[in-house]
Design a protein around this motif. Structure first.
Motif, PDB file in Angstrom:
ATOM      1  N   ALA A 164     100.754 -35.822 -22.924  1.00 32.04           N
ATOM      2  CA  ALA A 164      99.976 -34.585 -22.900  1.00 32.04           C
ATOM      3  C   ALA A 164      98.645 -34.786 -22.192  1.00 32.04           C
ATOM      4  N   GLY A 165      98.004 -35.912 -22.456  1.00 30.51           N
ATOM      5  CA  GLY A 165      96.714 -36.171 -21.833  1.00 30.51           C
ATOM      6  C   GLY A 165      96.806 -36.331 -20.332  1.00 30.51           C
ATOM      7  N   GLU A 166      97.820 -37.054 -19.858  1.00 25.09           N
ATOM      8  CA  GLU A 166      97.960 -37.263 -18.422  1.00 25.09           C
ATOM      9  C   GLU A 166      98.357 -35.971 -17.707  1.00 25.09           C
ATOM     10  N   LEU A 167      99.192 -35.148 -18.339  1.00 25.89           N
ATOM     11  CA  LEU A 167      99.537 -33.862 -17.729  1.00 25.89           C
ATOM     12  C   LEU A 167      98.327 -32.940 -17.686  1.00 25.89           C
ATOM     13  N   ALA A 168      97.485 -33.024 -18.709  1.00 25.88           N
ATOM     14  CA  ALA A 168      96.314 -32.145 -18.778  1.00 25.88           C
ATOM     15  C   ALA A 168      95.280 -32.464 -17.704  1.00 25.88           C
ATOM     16  N   ARG A 169      95.129 -33.741 -17.378  1.00 25.74           N
ATOM     17  CA  ARG A 169      94.067 -34.093 -16.436  1.00 25.74           C
ATOM     18  C   ARG A 169      94.559 -34.353 -15.009  1.00 25.74           C
ATOM     19  N   ALA A 170      95.880 -34.296 -14.801  1.00 21.72           N
ATOM     20  CA  ALA A 170      96.419 -34.588 -13.475  1.00 21.72           C
ATOM     21  C   ALA A 170      96.270 -33.398 -12.528  1.00 21.72           C
ATOM     22  N   SER A 171      96.311 -33.694 -11.252  1.00 19.40           N
ATOM     23  CA  SER A 171      96.234 -32.636 -10.244  1.00 19.40           C
ATOM     24  C   SER A 171      97.519 -31.837 -10.180  1.00 19.40           C
ATOM     25  N   ASP A 172      98.662 -32.448 -10.518  1.00 18.09           N
ATOM     26  CA  ASP A 172      99.937 -31.748 -10.609  1.00 18.09           C
ATOM     27  C   ASP A 172     100.853 -32.525 -11.541  1.00 18.09           C
ATOM     28  N   HIS A 173     102.023 -31.960 -11.841  1.00 18.07           N
ATOM     29  CA  HIS A 173     102.911 -32.579 -12.821  1.00 18.07           C
ATOM     30  C   HIS A 173     103.415 -33.944 -12.360  1.00 18.07           C
ATOM     31  N   ARG A 174     103.629 -34.099 -11.060  1.00 20.47           N
ATOM     32  CA  ARG A 174     104.122 -35.384 -10.570  1.00 20.47           C
ATOM     33  C   ARG A 174     103.132 -36.498 -10.872  1.00 20.47           C
ATOM     34  N   ALA A 175     101.869 -36.248 -10.603  1.00 19.86           N
ATOM     35  CA  ALA A 175     100.846 -37.253 -10.881  1.00 19.86           C
ATOM     36  C   ALA A 175     100.736 -37.515 -12.381  1.00 19.86           C
ATOM     37  N   GLY A 176     100.884 -36.471 -13.190  1.00 17.98           N
ATOM     38  CA  GLY A 176     100.819 -36.633 -14.636  1.00 17.98           C
ATOM     39  C   GLY A 176     101.946 -37.499 -15.172  1.00 17.98           C
ATOM     40  N   PHE A 177     103.171 -37.235 -14.715  1.00 20.78           N
ATOM     41  CA  PHE A 177     104.307 -38.034 -15.164  1.00 20.78           C
ATOM     42  C   PHE A 177     104.178 -39.484 -14.705  1.00 20.78           C
ATOM     43  N   GLU A 178     103.712 -39.683 -13.488  1.00 21.51           N
ATOM     44  CA  GLU A 178     103.562 -41.046 -12.973  1.00 21.51           C
ATOM     45  C   GLU A 178     102.527 -41.830 -13.777  1.00 21.51           C
ATOM     46  N   ALA A 179     101.402 -41.193 -14.091  1.00 15.47           N
ATOM     47  CA  ALA A 179     100.357 -41.862 -14.864  1.00 15.47           C
ATOM     48  C   ALA A 179     100.834 -42.161 -16.279  1.00 15.47           C
ATOM     49  N   PHE A 180     101.579 -41.243 -16.863  1.00 15.95           N
ATOM     50  CA  PHE A 180     102.148 -41.434 -18.197  1.00 15.95           C
ATOM     51  C   PHE A 180     103.059 -42.649 -18.226  1.00 15.95           C
ATOM     52  N   GLU A 181     103.957 -42.741 -17.269  1.00 17.31           N
ATOM     53  CA  GLU A 181     104.893 -43.856 -17.267  1.00 17.31           C
ATOM     54  C   GLU A 181     104.187 -45.179 -16.987  1.00 17.31           C
ATOM     55  N   ALA A 182     103.223 -45.165 -16.098  1.00 19.45           N
ATOM     56  CA  ALA A 182     102.495 -46.403 -15.787  1.00 19.45           C
ATOM     57  C   ALA A 182     101.759 -46.928 -17.021  1.00 19.45           C
ATOM     58  N   ARG A 183     101.246 -46.027 -17.843  1.00 19.44           N
ATOM     59  CA  ARG A 183     100.491 -46.451 -19.021  1.00 19.44           C
ATOM     60  C   ARG A 183     101.418 -46.867 -20.166  1.00 19.44           C
ATOM     61  N   MET A 184     102.537 -46.139 -20.349  1.00 23.70           N
ATOM     62  CA  MET A 184     103.391 -46.369 -21.510  1.00 23.70           C
ATOM     63  C   MET A 184     104.472 -47.424 -21.301  1.00 23.70           C
ATOM     64  N   ARG A 185     104.939 -47.607 -20.075  1.00 24.39           N
ATOM     65  CA  ARG A 185     106.092 -48.482 -19.847  1.00 24.39           C
ATOM     66  C   ARG A 185     105.866 -49.906 -20.380  1.00 24.39           C
ATOM     67  N   PRO A 186     104.726 -50.558 -20.117  1.00 20.69           N
ATOM     68  CA  PRO A 186     104.546 -51.917 -20.644  1.00 20.69           C
ATOM     69  C   PRO A 186     104.541 -51.959 -22.167  1.00 20.69           C
ATOM     70  N   PHE A 187     103.971 -50.941 -22.799  1.00 22.17           N
ATOM     71  CA  PHE A 187     103.933 -50.870 -24.259  1.00 22.17           C
ATOM     72  C   PHE A 187     105.339 -50.726 -24.831  1.00 22.17           C
ATOM     73  N   VAL A 188     106.142 -49.864 -24.214  1.00 23.89           N
ATOM     74  CA  VAL A 188     107.528 -49.674 -24.651  1.00 23.89           C
ATOM     75  C   VAL A 188     108.332 -50.955 -24.437  1.00 23.89           C
ATOM     76  N   ASP A 189     108.183 -51.576 -23.280  1.00 21.21           N
ATOM     77  CA  ASP A 189     108.927 -52.808 -22.997  1.00 21.21           C
ATOM     78  C   ASP A 189     108.626 -53.873 -24.047  1.00 21.21           C
ATOM     79  N   GLN A 190     107.375 -53.974 -24.454  1.00 19.38           N
ATOM     80  CA  GLN A 190     106.993 -54.953 -25.464  1.00 19.38           C
ATOM     81  C   GLN A 190     107.653 -54.623 -26.801  1.00 19.38           C
ATOM     82  N   ALA A 191     107.633 -53.357 -27.183  1.00 18.74           N
ATOM     83  CA  ALA A 191     108.186 -52.948 -28.474  1.00 18.74           C
ATOM     84  C   ALA A 191     109.693 -53.153 -28.546  1.00 18.74           C
ATOM     85  N   GLN A 192     110.372 -53.071 -27.402  1.00 17.92           N
ATOM     86  CA  GLN A 192     111.827 -53.220 -27.397  1.00 17.92           C
ATOM     87  C   GLN A 192     112.288 -54.674 -27.427  1.00 17.92           C
ATOM     88  N   LYS A 193     111.365 -55.623 -27.361  1.00 16.18           N
ATOM     89  CA  LYS A 193     111.736 -57.035 -27.441  1.00 16.18           C
ATOM     90  C   LYS A 193     111.849 -57.427 -28.903  1.00 16.18           C
TER      91      LYS A 193
END
Length: 399
Positions: A312-341
């Motif tokens: 929600a935060g990345e979509l709110a502050r992004a210039s468009d939805h593509r940038a919001g989704f990209e920023a969301f994944e860049a921030r969350m992916r390492p955290f998710v990868d760690q949790a799945q180990k």
């Protein structure tokens, strides 16, 4: 920036992302296929960054006040004698029992009741068709109606049917080889404020946990190949449980005797979800639909709450939805990868097959119980760090 958002799923991730999108000025529709809010379910916990998100929502104190009251975790033998006990955490340090333990249904209810003025909940329907273009997404529903949204977010669970409409075959669902059946018992004289865990040979585990509703929650887990019990009739599931646990003592006969056609019973073949991408144009996904880590990680709810806030935060502050989704994944992916180990040997390390293995497991618990809770938490909760550094999004000024 986009304004109308459809969110599928009214459990944890869906209502949380709706809360923050509403704060950012979006108009949000949350769609739930059940005819009403599902209030059932077992204990879930929230840790680390998830707790910080709840504090920023102003809900932390309310959720604690509606918690299960669980005092900690006791591993017991057939006579219910304690092998090792681990008190509940205090938020700064959590063991098997976190400071915030709450029933899934209670958590969902509180989240839905906190919805903002621009959020609508629709029940008894589901998405059956999705077509997007450069300007929006056309959605058709099982009831035969249709609508158009600027964004669509799938947050409807590990076996999301909505996800398959857009990301068909992309998400890899990997079973961990463990069945767990969950249910509810009348509270008995032996039930106290502790989570009680009992191991039996044959890679079988029984659990009894307190709740705040005057009942006791049980689970029966066993290592197995996929036998198709998910989606099976209640009668078939009960037959399987009685066969699998027929010779197990402790409180298991009480659990089996309670089972009947009207039992609140849910069975799950635990699996992880790994998807190569979490968005496609104006359509995204989050929570278990995108990255289920299984309850064995101890991180499922924390990931859902944290991911909802970040998306929600990345979509709110992004210039468009593509940038919001990209920023969301860049921030969350390492955290998710760690949790799945998951820790080495999971789930078998906590589900020993032989009597010798059960004895060895109990010896390890006794040793761990003589040390700080940290000594055992990593074995049961997956990653040692349940915290993601959270940005300070300007929700109230966005949208």
């Amino acid at each position: 920036m986009t304004s109308r958002v459809l969110v599928t799923g009214a459990s944890i991730a869906g209502p949380t992302v709706a809360f923050w999108l509403d704060r950012a000025g979006f108009e949000v529709t949350v769609l739930e296929r059940s005819p009403h809010l599902r209030l059932g379910g077992q204990n879930i916990d929230v840790r680390g960054s998830g707790r910080e998100v709840l504090r920023r929502m102003g809900l932390d104190a309310t959720l604690l006040a509606n918690g299960t009251t669980e005092k900690g975790t006791r591993f017991v033998d057939h006579a219910d004698a304690t092998i090792a006990a681990f008190p509940a955490g205090d938020g700064s340090h959590d063991g098997p029992t976190a400071e915030l333990e709450i029933l899934r249904g209670e958590f969902a209810r509180i989240l839905v009741e906190s919805a903002g003025p621009r959020t609508e909940y629709r029940y008894g329907d589901r998405v059956v068709g999705v077509t997007q273009d450069a300007a929006g997404v056309d959605v058709t529903f099982a009831t035969g109606t249709a609508d158009r949204f600027d964004l669509v977010l799938f947050a409807d669970g590990i076996r999301s049917s909505s996800r398959e409409l857009v990301f068909a075959g992309e998400a890899e669902t990997t079973p961990v080889g463990l069945y767990t059946a969950y249910g509810v018992l009348p509270k008995g004289p032996s039930d106290d404020g502790w989570w009680r865990w009992y191991n039996a040979p044959g890679s079988r585990v029984a659990n009894l946990r307190p709740d705040n509703l005057g009942t006791t929650r049980f689970s029966l887990s066993w290592v197995s190949a996929d036998s198709g019990y998910e989606g099976a009739s209640t009668e078939r599931v009960i037959t399987a449980l009685r066969s699998t646990f027929a010779d197990v003592g402790w409180e298991v006969p009480r659990i089996l005797d309670s089972l009947g056609p009207d039992s609140e019973l849910y069975v799950d073949y635990l699996a992880q979800v790994k998807a190569p991408r979490w968005s496609d144009g104006r359509i995204g996904m989050l929570g278990d639909a995108a990255w289920c880590a299984t309850p064995l990680s101890g991180m499922g709810t924390t990931l859902s709450v944290t991911g909802a806030y970040v998306l929600a935060g990345e979509l709110a502050r992004a210039s468009d939805h593509r940038a919001g989704f990209e920023a969301f994944e860049a921030r969350m992916r390492p955290f998710v990868d760690q949790a799945q180990k998951l820790p080495p040997g999971v789930p078998r390390v906590a589900h020993p097959k032989t009597s010798v293995g059960v004895a060895a497991f109990r010896t390890a618990l006794r040793l761990a119980g003589s040390k700080p809770v940290q000594a055992v938490s990593s074995k049961f909760l997956g990653p040692d760090a349940a915290t993601l550094e959270l940005p300070d999004y300007e929700f109230d000024n966005a949208g």
